[in-house]
Design an enzyme around this catalytic site. Structure first.
Site, short mmCIF file in Angstrom:
data_model
loop_
_atom_site.label_atom_id
_atom_site.label_comp_id
_atom_site.label_asym_id
_atom_site.label_seq_id
_atom_site.Cartn_x
_atom_site.Cartn_y
_atom_site.Cartn_z
N TRP A 189 0.86 -1.18 0.00
CA TRP A 189 0.00 0.00 0.00
C TRP A 189 0.89 1.22 0.00
O TRP A 189 1.78 1.34 0.84
CB TRP A 189 -0.93 0.06 1.22
N GLU A 230 -3.04 -2.92 -2.54
CA GLU A 230 -4.19 -2.32 -1.84
C GLU A 230 -4.55 -0.94 -2.40
O GLU A 230 -3.73 -0.03 -2.41
CB GLU A 230 -3.86 -2.20 -0.34
N LYS A 232 -7.04 2.63 -2.68
CA LYS A 232 -7.63 3.58 -1.72
C LYS A 232 -8.32 4.70 -2.48
O LYS A 232 -7.88 5.10 -3.56
CB LYS A 232 -6.51 4.14 -0.82
N ASP A 263 -9.78 -2.90 1.31
CA ASP A 263 -9.87 -2.36 2.67
C ASP A 263 -11.26 -1.76 2.83
O ASP A 263 -11.70 -0.95 2.00
CB ASP A 263 -8.77 -1.31 2.88
N HIS A 266 -11.72 2.03 2.35
CA HIS A 266 -11.08 2.68 1.21
C HIS A 266 -12.00 2.97 0.04
O HIS A 266 -11.56 3.05 -1.10
CB HIS A 266 -9.88 1.85 0.75
N HIS A 290 -8.78 -6.10 4.20
CA HIS A 290 -8.40 -5.32 5.37
C HIS A 290 -9.72 -4.95 6.03
O HIS A 290 -10.39 -4.01 5.62
CB HIS A 290 -7.62 -4.07 4.98
N ASP A 298 -11.97 7.14 6.34
CA ASP A 298 -11.17 5.95 6.59
C ASP A 298 -10.54 6.04 7.98
O ASP A 298 -9.33 6.11 8.13
CB ASP A 298 -10.09 5.84 5.51
N ASP A 300 -10.40 4.00 10.55
CA ASP A 300 -9.78 2.83 11.17
C ASP A 300 -10.21 2.62 12.62
O ASP A 300 -9.39 2.31 13.49
CB ASP A 300 -8.25 2.88 11.04
N ASP A 330 -7.40 -4.29 9.95
CA ASP A 330 -6.66 -3.04 9.81
C ASP A 330 -7.41 -1.92 10.53
O ASP A 330 -8.32 -1.32 9.97
CB ASP A 330 -6.47 -2.69 8.32
C1 RNT Z 1 -3.86 2.82 4.80
C2 RNT Z 1 -3.98 1.38 4.50
C3 RNT Z 1 -2.88 0.52 5.02
C4 RNT Z 1 -2.45 0.88 6.44
C5 RNT Z 1 -1.47 -0.08 7.06
C6 RNT Z 1 -0.89 0.45 8.32
O1 RNT Z 1 -4.99 3.54 4.49
O2 RNT Z 1 -5.22 0.90 4.94
O3 RNT Z 1 -3.26 -0.81 4.93
O4 RNT Z 1 -3.56 1.01 7.27
O5 RNT Z 1 -0.52 -0.42 6.15
ZN ZN Z 2 -5.55 -1.21 4.82
#
Ligand code: RNT
Ligand code: ZN
Length: 423
Positions: A189, A230, A232, A263, A266, A290, A298, A300, A330
């Site tokens: 990523w 990955e 986004k 993810d 994302h 993720h 995003d 998290d 994640d």
């Molecule tokens: C960032 C991505 C990525 C990170 C990690 C820490 O938006 O989701 O996967 O969260 O690599």
């Molecule tokens: Zn991620």
């Protein structure tokens, strides 16, 4: 009546209720025990890593907010915290490590100079704890990523630095997979993108594709290693153009037959990855998830048993594609106890999977095939109040971990005895 007796009686009743629907709870628990969840190391220290003492997340457009006491400051502390979390999570799982968590013995090693020796202690630790491992290049928190570009950078020198990092990460990942006897998924990523409207959107994407091709040039046996990429939608500071967009990586992964990482945070807030899994699997060998919880962006947040988490698990179970999907977590919340965050998120993922495995899928499919959408919806709603919790509790007891909320007292005790001493 003792707690165990309660759980036993509730389970017996639940078992017959599910049996009436043609669902075998023992089969469901057996299946769940075969599904690993890749637990991300970075919840334990707010994505800091151990490149230097006191290293912190910087750049990349991602953020851990909060200052709850007790964050892991050393590799030993992080391992201790993960071990603690694992005693409260049923089943056999995996550790998902970032390259910035290397064990450099106290002397700085840059990203273009890492090798497996810097991760051997992690591999040994994973082996001792019965964990498989997954891996990630770290393309942020670094001077050469400070202007927001890495693999798509206009400067060839900077691109080459990150290409070298990617190549080394694959070598390390392959060695992890070889030593642990289970393929390591190494995820790429990159945060690359423009805050404001760029004139040239084409050039950076051409450069990213070219850099990735260079990173992936060497063939590696899929029995030991898999590559994932990955996408986004945007990051902080990359709002107008994120180079590695969904369209970019969907095309890249299909044309190169790589693992695509979806993810949950994302995409546009009205889009959900549960709806994307089947489409992506039409054209890709495997997926990496993720699993995260975006709140308005995003963000998290710690994964909970939300509708979308259930939808993800249902999709994997109903389509019988669990074997083609790697489940990774994640999230990083620094505002609550970090060990609890792992426990809550991982247990929620497992609960969602168990719920999905307890569904009378064949019957639901029959309703659908007959065009009886009334029964389909009615049944889905009624399933929600079946005694799922009794099966979950029994699954935990059988796995030797606390059932119900009993784990919380253990976390509080660990906080009092260990985390609170980290000042
Ligand atoms: C960032 C991505 C990525 C990170 C990690 C820490 O938006 O989701 O996967 O969260 O690599
Ligand atoms: Zn991620």
């Amino acid at each position: 009546m003792s707690q165990d007796k309660h759980i036993e009686r509730a389970f017996d009743l639940a078992k017959s209720q599910y049996a009436e629907l043609g669902v075998d709870v023992d089969q469901a628990m057996k299946k769940l025990a075969t599904v690993p969840v890749s637990m991300h190391c970075w919840q334990g220290d707010d994505v800091g890593g151990f490149e230097t003492a006191g290293a912190e997340l910087s750049g990349g457009g991602i953020q851990a907010t909060g200052n709850y006491p007790g964050k892991a400051r050393t590799i030993d502390e992080l391992r201790m915290d993960i071990e603690q979390a694992l005693t409260m999570i049923p089943g056999k799982h995996r550790l998902n490590l970032h390259a910035s968590y290397l064990d450099n013995g106290g002397s700085f090693v840059d990203r273009d100079a890492i090798d497996v020796t810097h991760f051997q202690s992690w591999i040994d630790w994973a082996k001792a704890n019965g964990l498989g491992m997954d891996f990630n290049g770290t393309y942020f928190s670094h001077a050469k990523a400070a202007d927001g570009f890495t693999l798509s950078h206009a400067d060839k020198g900077i691109r080459d630095f990150w290409i070298e990092h990617g190549i080394l990460c694959r070598k390390i990942g392959a060695e992890m997979g070889r030593q642990l006897g289970t393929p390591t998924v190494t995820n790429v990523w990159v945060p690359d993108g423009y805050k404001d409207m760029p004139i040239d959107r084409f050039g950076p994407r051409e450069r990213l594709a070219d850099s990735l091709d260079k990173v992936f040039a060497a063939q590696i046996d899929p029995k030991v290693h898999l590559d994932a990429v990955e996408s986004k939608l945007f990051g902080i500071g990359a709002e107008s153009c994120t180079v590695g967009s969904h369209e970019f990586y969907m095309g890249y992964a299909i044309s190169r037959q790589k693992v695509l990482c979806l993810d949950a945070g994302h995409f546009h807030p009205t889009e959900v990855i549960s709806e994307k899994i089947s489409s992506a699997l039409m054209f890709l060998p495997e997926l990496l998830l993720h699993v995260s919880r975006p709140v308005r962006w995003d963000s998290d947040h710690v994964v909970i048993l939300s509708d979308e988490l259930q939808a993800i698990a249902q999709e994997l179970v109903r389509s019988a594609q669990l074997n083609r999907v790697h489940i990774g977590l994640d999230f990083f919340d620094a505002s609550i106890n970090r060990v609890a965050a792992w426990v809550i998120g991982t247990r929620s993922m497992l609960k969602a999977l168990l719920m999905a495995l307890l569904e009378p899928t064949a019957q639901l499919k029959d309703f659908e095939a007959a065009g009886d959408y009334t029964s389909r919806l009615a049944m889905l709603e009624e399933l929600k109040t079946l005694p799922f919790g009794a099966v979950w509790d029994t699954y935990c007891v059988k796995a030797g971990v606390p059932a119900g909320r009993a784990w919380l007292a253990q976390v509080k005790d660990y906080e009092a005895k260990v985390l609170s001493t980290r000042v």
